[in-house]
Scaffold this active site. Structure first.
Site, PDB file in Angstrom:
ATOM      1  N   PRO A  11      60.716  -4.394   7.793  1.00  0.00           N
ATOM      2  CG  PRO A  11      61.632  -4.907   9.867  1.00  0.00           C
ATOM      3  CD  PRO A  11      60.745  -3.917   9.177  1.00  0.00           C
ATOM      4  CG  ASN A  12      63.164  -9.612   7.267  1.00  0.00           C
ATOM      5  OD1 ASN A  12      64.275  -9.706   6.738  1.00  0.00           O
ATOM      6  ND2 ASN A  12      63.019  -9.498   8.574  1.00  0.00           N
ATOM      7  NE  ARG A  19      64.974 -17.647   1.322  1.00  0.00           N
ATOM      8  CZ  ARG A  19      65.356 -17.539   0.049  1.00  0.00           C
ATOM      9  NH1 ARG A  19      64.459 -17.578  -0.914  1.00  0.00           N
ATOM     10  NH2 ARG A  19      66.627 -17.383  -0.265  1.00  0.00           N
ATOM     11  CE1 TYR A  24      54.114 -13.020   7.497  1.00  0.00           C
ATOM     12  CE2 TYR A  24      56.155 -14.182   6.996  1.00  0.00           C
ATOM     13  CZ  TYR A  24      55.324 -13.542   7.905  1.00  0.00           C
ATOM     14  OH  TYR A  24      55.706 -13.417   9.216  1.00  0.00           O
ATOM     15  CG  ASN A  75      53.053  -5.550   7.427  1.00  0.00           C
ATOM     16  OD1 ASN A  75      53.525  -5.682   8.568  1.00  0.00           O
ATOM     17  ND2 ASN A  75      52.805  -6.572   6.631  1.00  0.00           N
ATOM     18  CB  ALA A  78      60.082  -7.716  13.337  1.00  0.00           C
ATOM     19  CG  ASP A  88      57.345   8.237  20.360  1.00  0.00           C
ATOM     20  OD1 ASP A  88      56.265   7.974  20.935  1.00  0.00           O
ATOM     21  OD2 ASP A  88      58.450   8.196  20.938  1.00  0.00           O
ATOM     22  CD  GLU A  99      48.999  -2.760  14.138  1.00  0.00           C
ATOM     23  OE1 GLU A  99      48.445  -1.973  14.944  1.00  0.00           O
ATOM     24  OE2 GLU A  99      49.626  -3.771  14.496  1.00  0.00           O
ATOM     25  CG  HIS A 101      50.087  -7.269  11.339  1.00  0.00           C
ATOM     26  ND1 HIS A 101      51.419  -6.937  11.338  1.00  0.00           N
ATOM     27  CD2 HIS A 101      49.485  -6.466  12.238  1.00  0.00           C
ATOM     28  CE1 HIS A 101      51.613  -5.980  12.220  1.00  0.00           C
ATOM     29  NE2 HIS A 101      50.455  -5.659  12.772  1.00  0.00           N
ATOM     30  NE  ARG A 108      53.021 -16.111  12.415  1.00  0.00           N
ATOM     31  CZ  ARG A 108      53.931 -15.443  11.692  1.00  0.00           C
ATOM     32  NH1 ARG A 108      53.598 -14.304  11.088  1.00  0.00           N
ATOM     33  NH2 ARG A 108      55.149 -15.900  11.565  1.00  0.00           N
TER      34      ARG A 108
HETATM   35  O1  CA2 Z   1      51.884 -10.808   9.187  1.00  0.00           O
HETATM   36  C1  CA2 Z   1      52.551  -9.806   8.958  1.00  0.00           C
HETATM   37  O2  CA2 Z   1      52.345  -9.062   7.995  1.00  0.00           O
HETATM   38  C2  CA2 Z   1      53.740  -9.466   9.867  1.00  0.00           C
HETATM   39  O3  CA2 Z   1      53.749  -8.045  10.044  1.00  0.00           O
HETATM   40  C3  CA2 Z   1      54.980  -9.927   9.133  1.00  0.00           C
HETATM   41  C4  CA2 Z   1      56.272  -9.782   9.959  1.00  0.00           C
HETATM   42  C5  CA2 Z   1      56.115 -10.366  11.352  1.00  0.00           C
HETATM   43  O4  CA2 Z   1      57.270 -10.075  12.129  1.00  0.00           O
HETATM   44  C6  CA2 Z   1      54.878  -9.826  12.054  1.00  0.00           C
HETATM   45  O5  CA2 Z   1      54.767 -10.447  13.305  1.00  0.00           O
HETATM   46  C7  CA2 Z   1      53.636 -10.101  11.241  1.00  0.00           C
HETATM   47  C8  CA2 Z   1      57.429 -10.500   9.269  1.00  0.00           C
HETATM   48  C9  CA2 Z   1      57.673 -10.092   7.857  1.00  0.00           C
HETATM   49  C10 CA2 Z   1      58.645 -11.056   7.269  1.00  0.00           C
HETATM   50  O6  CA2 Z   1      58.425 -11.085   5.886  1.00  0.00           O
HETATM   51  C11 CA2 Z   1      58.953 -12.090   5.174  1.00  0.00           C
HETATM   52  C12 CA2 Z   1      58.495 -12.213   3.887  1.00  0.00           C
HETATM   53  C13 CA2 Z   1      58.965 -13.214   3.096  1.00  0.00           C
HETATM   54  C14 CA2 Z   1      59.921 -14.095   3.574  1.00  0.00           C
HETATM   55  C15 CA2 Z   1      60.385 -13.957   4.862  1.00  0.00           C
HETATM   56  C16 CA2 Z   1      59.907 -12.953   5.657  1.00  0.00           C
END
Ligand code: CA2
Length: 146
Positions: A11-12, A19, A24, A75, A78, A88, A99, A101, A108
Site C-alpha cells: 500500500p501507498n 510524496r 523514500y 515490500n 505497512a 501465511d 523482504e 524496505h 524509525r
Molecule cells: O521503507 C519501506 O519501504 C516501507 O516498507 C515503506 C512503508 C512503511 O509503512 C514501512 O514501514 C517501510 C510505507 C510506504 C509508503 O509509501 C509512500 C510512498 C510515497 C509517498 C507516501 C508513501
C-alpha cells in the site's frame, strides 16, 4: 526460458516519487521497474512488478506466484508490520523470498521494527533506498542461476 522474479509492492508505494521524497526518494515505481527490467535482461532473468493497496490483492498475487515465479521480492509496506495473511501466503511459496524496505525501518518508529514477513524471508533489506530493488534482483538472479 528465463527464471521469473516477482516484485511485489504494498500500500501507498504507487505514490513513490510524489510524496515523502525525503524518506523514500524521488524515483517512481515505474522508474524502479524500468531499471530492474534492464538489469534482469542483463542477468538473464525476468521480472514482473505488481502493486496493490489491498492485503487480499497481495495474497492473490503470492498465490499466483506459486508455479509461475522462481523467487519473490516483497515490500509489503505497512502490511509488513501487521499481516499474518501475507506471511501465511508466503509460507505456501517454495522459492526464495527477499523482504525489502526502502527506508531503514529500524531507525524509525518502534512499530516498524517488527516484521511478520521476516519469519519467512530468506534475506531482509532495509535502508538501501530504491536502489535496493536492483540489489535484490542481483541477489536472486545469482541464487537462481547457481
Ligand atoms: O521503507 C519501506 O519501504 C516501507 O516498507 C515503506 C512503508 C512503511 O509503512 C514501512 O514501514 C517501510 C510505507 C510506504 C509508503 O509509501 C509512500 C510512498 C510515497 C509517498 C507516501 C508513501
Amino acid at each position: 526460458m528465463s527464471k521469473l522474479i516477482y516484485i511485489l509492492n504494498g500500500p501507498n508505494l504507487n505514490l513513490l516519487g510524489q510524496r515523502q521524497v525525503d524518506i523514500y526518494g524521488g524515483e517512481t515505481l515505474e522508474d524502479i521497474t524500468r531499471d530492474c527490467t534492464a538489469l534482469a535482461d542483463e542477468l538473464g532473468v525476468a521480472i514482473e512488478q505488481f502493486q496493490s493497496n489491498h492485503e487480499g490483492g497481495l495474497v492473490d498475487v503470492i498465490h499466483q506466484a506459486r508455479g509461475q515465479a522462481a523467487g519473490i521480492i516483497i515490500n509489503a509496506a505497512a502490511y509488513t508490520h501487521t499481516s499474518v495473511a501475507i506471511l501465511d501466503a508466503l509460507n505456501t511459496f517454495e522459492g526464495p523470498v527477499v523482504e525489502l524496505h526502502i527506508s531503514q525501518v529500524h531507525k524509525r518508529e518502534e512499530f516498524r521494527h517488527h516484521s511478520y514477513i521476516a519469519q519467512r524471508a530468506d534475506a531482509v533489506m532495509a535502508g538501501f533506498g530504491t536502489y535496493g530493488y536492483q540489489l535484490a534482483v542481483r541477489h536472486l538472479a545469482k541464487l537462481l542461476k547457481a
